[in-house]
Design a protein around this motif. Sequence first.
Motif: not given
Length: 258
Positions: A140-151
């Motif tokens: 499925k298609r999404f627009t995603i905004t995300a930030n990297p973690t230290s994990v």
Amino acid sequence: MTVEPYREAEASSDGASWSATGNSNTNNSSSSGRPSSGSSGRGSSAGSSSSGASSSNKGNSSGASSGSVSASGTGGGGQTSQNVANSGIASNNISSQLSTGGEVIYNSGTGKYLMTFVSGGTRYYANVSAGSTTEQIKNKRFTITANPTSVTYNGNTVYEITSMTGYDGSDYLLPESGIRLLTDSDIKGMSKYDLALARNEIYARHGRKFQTAEYSDYFTSKSWYKINPNYNYSDDNSNLNSIESKNVQFILNAEKNK
């Protein structure tokens, strides 16, 4: 390249800072869910929710992988693309990127859930809630905004999703306005009011809260609409993917010609 500042109310006649060169006729399919000419759009029937896997699992970070890994849900299967590379250790923010959902992974070593998604030929890993399943997101298609973690997970950075917008469902005026460029045939017969709703629908998918009561009431009635606490009001268009930005301008130009 910029587009006009967001207008919640009816478009005024002042000039655009960026002019659309015309949306191509690629994938010219008829959009479902649009009311007939001159209608207010309130007659759209409720459809299935557009949201995919939940991104509300704050703190659901997994450590380095240990133990077995399995896909959750009945959607089955992992990524089928053979030319997709894992992100590895990444530090870049993901901002309004058009992406394709992959699988939900349960790491028995940590008891945490992750989802994969592909954007720009790269497979990313992100935290999701325990109720998420592969069948909700696969292909499925999404627009995603995300930030990297230290994990990390299996040598890949784990991301925290702040916004995840889906495009599946029938309860839209223009269901495909986030995944392909619109054409004249898509908006043929739409009134100026319908066009304004369709333009605001693009922002509503990303969880914008509307001050205009008419728009607020209209979108609140939709099954897919949910206010996004992380929405960027200082720059509305930063919440959109590149296709949506062009379609906003395309619809706005059509409104001005009504």
